[in-house]
Design a protein around this motif. Structure first.
Motif, short mmCIF file in Angstrom:
data_model
loop_
_atom_site.label_atom_id
_atom_site.label_comp_id
_atom_site.label_asym_id
_atom_site.label_seq_id
_atom_site.Cartn_x
_atom_site.Cartn_y
_atom_site.Cartn_z
N ILE A 65 0.87 -1.18 0.00
CA ILE A 65 0.00 0.00 0.00
C ILE A 65 0.91 1.23 0.00
O ILE A 65 1.81 1.33 0.82
N THR A 78 5.61 2.66 2.11
CA THR A 78 4.64 1.60 1.87
C THR A 78 4.48 0.73 3.10
O THR A 78 5.37 0.65 3.96
N GLU A 81 0.04 -4.98 1.92
CA GLU A 81 -1.36 -5.18 1.54
C GLU A 81 -1.73 -6.60 1.98
O GLU A 81 -1.58 -7.57 1.25
N PRO A 220 -5.64 2.76 5.82
CA PRO A 220 -4.51 2.77 4.89
C PRO A 220 -3.91 4.15 4.70
O PRO A 220 -2.77 4.27 4.26
N GLN A 249 -5.81 -2.31 2.27
CA GLN A 249 -6.62 -1.31 1.58
C GLN A 249 -7.57 -2.01 0.61
O GLN A 249 -8.78 -1.99 0.81
#
Length: 521
Positions: A65, A78, A81, A220, A249
């Motif tokens: 993400i 980041t 995910e 997120p 997310q």
């Protein structure tokens, strides 16, 4: 029940024409670089992995993400995910840890939480900087959030050693009735982005104090604040598996479903919009879990003719524009009695004109950006709708022509009751003023909503103070103040603004009462 897609979920109500003229100009500050994470005193607080069973881990499929700075639209970093597999693993870890954590003494949990509180205090500047970078709020306000956030850990540390049972006199000889309090077990926690630190500690603090273990799904948009807190909790001595973090997310629908329906989970705590709260409550109902739902708000803010106008102006500034209007308890509808309407509107516009909008890390900034461009679009749509129905723009009224999701702080006058903003939570820097004549009229207007989280009013008439405070259909009332949030209060709403209370009395939401009858005495 069909859960929404991730796109639908995060576009649900947020917590979620050119103006005819500007009353006064606003001063805008220079942006800061998204590389500011490098300026942290302790860079090890920045974690880019999820946290399960005491280990920092990536997503099994390697998914990421991207987290951006809303002031610049630049990438901050980041996080993984994650999906259902990682969520199940986190729940299993929490279940394993509960077997021992749930049996620890209250004093043991208290001592760890005090260490956690102290670490939050020692790292206040770094934690605030992280909040500002991913959420956008001004640094001074972010430091205030960290203080507020840490206060929940401090408060619940003390609550841990006060989870009393009771002795109940029995009608039968030789029998003693007692109750004890026991932790419910594994708790799923789902939090919003507008208070990326405080909304976690308000729930995790109660859970830890009660002896529960947790699985957290942070938003997120603002995961780094959550992960930094968990790193400090780990340093404070919270055992492996007691706190777990799943970041997601695109898989949010499936992850949330697992967090609500998994039989191991015994309680769900959520802060966010009412539509999502209804969906999660329905899922949790499949196994009759305990739930705490702090959902949407549509707070009325009332100024009576007899109010102290200076006090009312300060209250409106604090209540409406805190977090650039992105708080669930901020004033969404401002009703001003006709005798002071013109003065209040003029003076409020003068104060708002002094705001300094810009990057939260720039000295002097008072208000930052909105969380993302969808939030900008929503505020603009509410303004356009109100103006089309007769409202007038006193100041602001449009997005600022610069990178990031900045919106000019806006005041509308003569807002009609039919305006969309009266039924939807704007969640932005938009103060909408409506004139009223009588107390009876404004009480009816204030209560004409499905929501009932908070309400505010200003009056120096002691009789009116009691009448209006009791008449407002909300869970929390601010009388002659625009600031009500504290760790020590029972925070929550009525009607479609939620179920349960957090803060004071909040620990009971994470415990079961067990009755024991002792016979043969």
């Amino acid at each position: 029940m069909r859960f929404p897609t991730s796109t639908q979920l995060f576009s649900l109500p947020l917590r979620s024409t050119k103006p005819p003229f500007l009353r006064a100009s606003l001063v805008y500050s220079r942006m800061a670089s998204s590389s500011a994470f490098q300026a942290l005193k302790d860079s090890s607080l920045i974690k880019t992995q999820g946290f399960i069973d005491g280990k920092w881990i990536d997503a099994k499929d390697g998914g990421k993400i991207i987290v951006t700075n809303p002031s610049t639209d630049e990438e901050l970093g980041t996080v993984p995910e994650m999906g259902v597999a990682e969520t199940k693993e986190a729940i299993e870890a929490a279940s394993k840890a509960f077997k021992s954590w749930g049996k620890t003494t209250a004093k043991y949990r208290h001592d760890i939480m005090v260490k956690f509180f102290n670490l939050m205090t020692e790292n206040a500047d770094d934690l605030a900087r992280i909040i500002t970078l991913e959420n956008g709020k001004a640094f001074a306000e972010a430091k205030g959030e960290n203080t507020y956030s840490a206060s929940f850990i401090e408060w619940f540390a003390e609550e841990a050693v006060r989870t009393y049972g009771e002795h109940i006199p029995c009608a039968f000889p030789g029998v003693r009735n007692v109750t004890i309090q026991q932790p419910v077990g594994v708790v799923s926690i789902l939090t919003p982005w507008n208070f990326p630190s405080a909304m976690i500690t308000r729930k995790v603090g109660a859970a830890l104090a009660a002896g529960c273990t947790t699985v957290i799904k942070p938003p997120p948009e603002t995961p780094f604040s959550a992960l930094a807190l968990i790193e400090l909790a780990r340093r404070a001595g919270v055992p492996d598996g007691v706190i777990n973090v799943v970041t997601t997310q695109k898989n949010v629908s499936e992850v949330a479903k697992e967090m609500c329906e998994n039989k191991i989970v015994k309680k769900v705590s959520f802060t966010g919009s009412t539509p999502v709260a209804k969906l999660l409550t329905g899922m949790a109902a499949q196994t009759l879990k305990k739930v705490s739902m702090e959902a949407g708000g549509n707070a009325p803010f009332i100024v009576f003719d007899d109010a102290d106008i200076d006090q009312a102006i300060e209250g409106a500034i604090a209540c409406k524009f805190r977090g650039t209007g992105q708080t669930c308890v901020c004033a969404n509808r401002i009703y001003v009695q006709s005798g002071v309407y013109a003065e209040f509107a003029s003076r409020l516009a003068d104060r708002v004109a002094q705001f300094k909008v810009g990057d939260g890390l720039t000295d002097g900034t008072t208000h930052g950006p909105l969380i993302h461009h969808r939030a900008v679009e929503k505020v603009q749509s509410h303004i356009n709708d109100a103006v089309s129905k007769g409202a007038q723009v006193l100041i602001g009224g449009s997005k600022l022509p610069r990178p990031g999701s900045f919106f000019a702080p806006t005041i509308l006058s003569d807002v009609p009751s039919t305006a969309l903003l009266n039924t939807e939570e704007t969640f932005g820097p938009l103060a909408a003023l409506t004139k009223f004549e009588t107390e009876e009229e404004v009480i009816k207007l204030a209560n004409d909503t499905d929501y009932g989280l908070a309400g505010y009013f200003f009056s120096r008439d002691i009789g009116r103070v009691w009448r209006v405070a009791e008449a407002l259909e909300v869970g929390m009332v601010g009388t002659n103040t625009g600031m009500i949030s504290q760790a020590q209060i029972p925070f929550g709403g009525v009607k479609e603004s939620g179920l349960g209370r957090e803060g004071a009395h909040g620990i009971s939401e994470y415990m079961n009462t067990k009755f024991i009858a002792f016979g043969g005495l």
